[in-house]
Design an enzyme around this catalytic site. Structure first.
Site, PDB file in Angstrom:
ATOM      1  N   TRP A 127       2.618 -34.102 -42.045  1.00  0.00           N
ATOM      2  CA  TRP A 127       3.172 -32.862 -41.131  1.00  0.00           C
ATOM      3  C   TRP A 127       3.410 -33.153 -39.911  1.00  0.00           C
ATOM      4  O   TRP A 127       2.705 -34.017 -39.317  1.00  0.00           O
ATOM      5  CB  TRP A 127       1.807 -31.891 -41.238  1.00  0.00           C
ATOM      6  N   ASP A 207      -7.863 -34.177 -42.886  1.00  0.00           N
ATOM      7  CA  ASP A 207      -7.206 -32.993 -42.572  1.00  0.00           C
ATOM      8  C   ASP A 207      -7.309 -32.011 -43.957  1.00  0.00           C
ATOM      9  O   ASP A 207      -6.670 -32.570 -44.875  1.00  0.00           O
ATOM     10  CB  ASP A 207      -5.853 -33.124 -42.144  1.00  0.00           C
ATOM     11  N   ALA A 209      -6.519 -28.735 -44.994  1.00  0.00           N
ATOM     12  CA  ALA A 209      -5.843 -27.456 -44.708  1.00  0.00           C
ATOM     13  C   ALA A 209      -5.850 -26.498 -46.016  1.00  0.00           C
ATOM     14  O   ALA A 209      -5.349 -25.357 -45.924  1.00  0.00           O
ATOM     15  CB  ALA A 209      -4.599 -27.410 -44.015  1.00  0.00           C
ATOM     16  N   LYS A 242      -4.906 -20.781 -44.691  1.00  0.00           N
ATOM     17  CA  LYS A 242      -4.186 -20.412 -46.133  1.00  0.00           C
ATOM     18  C   LYS A 242      -5.300 -20.058 -47.147  1.00  0.00           C
ATOM     19  O   LYS A 242      -4.949 -19.099 -48.007  1.00  0.00           O
ATOM     20  CB  LYS A 242      -3.488 -21.606 -46.425  1.00  0.00           C
TER      21      LYS A 242
HETATM   22  C1  LMR Z   1       3.096 -25.759 -42.189  1.00  0.00           C
HETATM   23  O1  LMR Z   1       2.898 -26.766 -42.524  1.00  0.00           O
HETATM   24  O2  LMR Z   1       4.316 -25.189 -42.555  1.00  0.00           O
HETATM   25  C2  LMR Z   1       1.939 -24.729 -41.939  1.00  0.00           C
HETATM   26  O3  LMR Z   1       0.905 -25.477 -41.896  1.00  0.00           O
HETATM   27  C3  LMR Z   1       2.504 -23.955 -40.456  1.00  0.00           C
HETATM   28  C4  LMR Z   1       2.526 -24.735 -39.304  1.00  0.00           C
HETATM   29  O4  LMR Z   1       1.887 -24.651 -38.510  1.00  0.00           O
HETATM   30  O5  LMR Z   1       3.271 -25.897 -39.633  1.00  0.00           O
END
Ligand code: LMR
Length: 392
Positions: A127, A207, A209, A242
């Site tokens: 990410w 992490d 999420a 989420k």
């Molecule tokens: C994403 O990966 O699209 C989500 O977790 C939103 C973000 O904050 O990037």
């Protein structure tokens, strides 16, 4: 002063969101930001969340501060929903955080204060905000390999690259539903990874999420517990964005998993001090909603049922997209999409192809090739697949 500023690049996920919002085409398709959408293209408020909110409106009597660490009962409930059998203050400690991202930031700052030489190893890809958060606190960033277009994960190769890490370095591990690849090791692979980290004196920085978006709440939580069973200490960022669909309420938990008597309490005081100096106290609403749901058996069951429906739809989307892509382009093995987990899968495109996809055919994916499979409408999957393969 302001004249000294240089314009900063915008985070690619946020940039794609903005570009999509500004696009006037009626047939545009948003596979960008990681937000679940139902078949009507909506991101609905979960029924259990709505009921919990109604209860809060009726029963809440004050809006006074909750505290620097937020609501400890919320922290305990979330921690025990993921790590059952562990006791707050004994086996873990933590604070309510401003979303999962806020949890990552607090934990990273804590780790860096405890070990200023620590480097942070991120999967490549990961990410993009991981790098931004760590960069913002001046942390050293390194990368270890992660698969992109195959479900096969070579844990030995990952560990071999981590041979270059030094004891005390932190390794970001996605608990499941890897963002952006969707490719997760199985439980045995995850255990082997955790054992390899411990053998090298590395700190797992997990992490989490997307708990509940992979195989099920318990199965996904068991992945986190498996690492905690192996590692004497672990940093754990939990997000409620989420799995409770409360994205904008910015609700998460920054958790220290360790042992009382082994520095857990002192590290907790550092975490609190960092939180206080960052934003003083976290917002309450989302945490209050989650606490209300987790404390009430009927609401909890309703939430888990809806989460299961969400997960099933995402899995149908994964399978449907893989089949549609295979119909559109037979020479590529698309099974990695069906075999992956969670909202995301990668398409093997260049940034330039992602741009053309967006500008010429109105399909918005992240420039690194990430597609939010959870936003696909299966009624249009062949048309979407045709547009995607045209960009390859
Ligand atoms: C994403 O990966 O699209 C989500 O977790 C939103 C973000 O904050 O990037």
């Amino acid at each position: 002063m302001f004249e000294n500023a240089a314009a900063q690049p915008i985070d690619q996920i946020i940039a794609i969101s903005r570009a999509y919002a500004a696009d006037k085409r009626y047939d545009k398709v948003d596979l960008g930001i990681g937000v679940y959408k139902d078949s009507g293209g909506e991101t609905p408020i979960m029924r259990a969340v709505k009921r919990a909110e109604e209860r809060l409106v009726a029963e809440q009597r004050t809006k006074t501060y909750v505290g620097v660490g937020g609501d400890p009962r919320f922290v305990e409930l979330m921690a025990q929903a993921v790590l059952p059998g562990r006791q707050m203050g004994q086996d873990f400690a933590g604070v309510q955080a401003v979303g999962g991202s806020g949890a990552v930031r607090l934990l990273a700052e804590t780790a860096l204060r405890l070990n200023p030489d620590a480097r942070f190893w991120l999967p490549d890809p990961t990410w993009p905000n991981h790098g931004a958060i760590l960069g913002a606190i001046g942390a050293g960033i390194e990368r270890y390999p992660w698969p992109r277009f195959t479900a096969a994960i070579d844990i030995d190769a990952i560990l071999a690259s981590l041979d270059a890490a030094s004891p005390g370095d932190c390794v970001i591990v996605h608990a499941g539903c890897h963002n952006p690849s969707g490719i997760d090791p199985d439980l045995a692979g995850l255990r082997a990874l955790a054992e390899g980290l411990v053998a090298r004196g590395l700190m797992p920085f997990v992490d989490a999420a997307y708990i509940g978006f992979g195989k099920g709440w318990e199965e996904d939580a068991a992945r986190v517990a498996a690492i905690a069973d192996i590692a004497p200490e672990m940093l754990l960022a939990l997000s409620c964005s989420k799995n409770f669909s409360i994205y904008r309420e910015r609700t998460g938990v920054a958790l220290l998993v360790g042992r009382a008597g082994k520095g857990l309490n002192a590290t907790m005081s550092l975490l609190l001090a960092i939180a206080r100096a960052s934003y003083s106290m976290p917002p309450d609403h989302g945490a209050n909603v989650v606490r209300t749901i987790l404390e009430d058996e009927a609401l909890r069951r309703e939430w888990l049922d809806e989460l299961a429906d969400t997960r099933d739809r995402i899995n149908r989307n994964r399978a449907g997209l893989a089949l549609a892509l295979a119909r559109a382009r037979q020479d590529i093995d698309w099974t990695y999409i069906d075999k992956g987990y969670g909202m995301f899968a990668l398409l093997d495109v260049t940034e330039e192809s992602a741009r053309r996809l967006r500008e010429e055919v109105g399909v918005y994916i992240i420039p690194d090739g990430r597609m939010n499979v959870a936003a696909i409408n299966l009624d249009h999957v062949d048309e979407i697949a045709a547009r995607l393969v045209a960009a390859l």
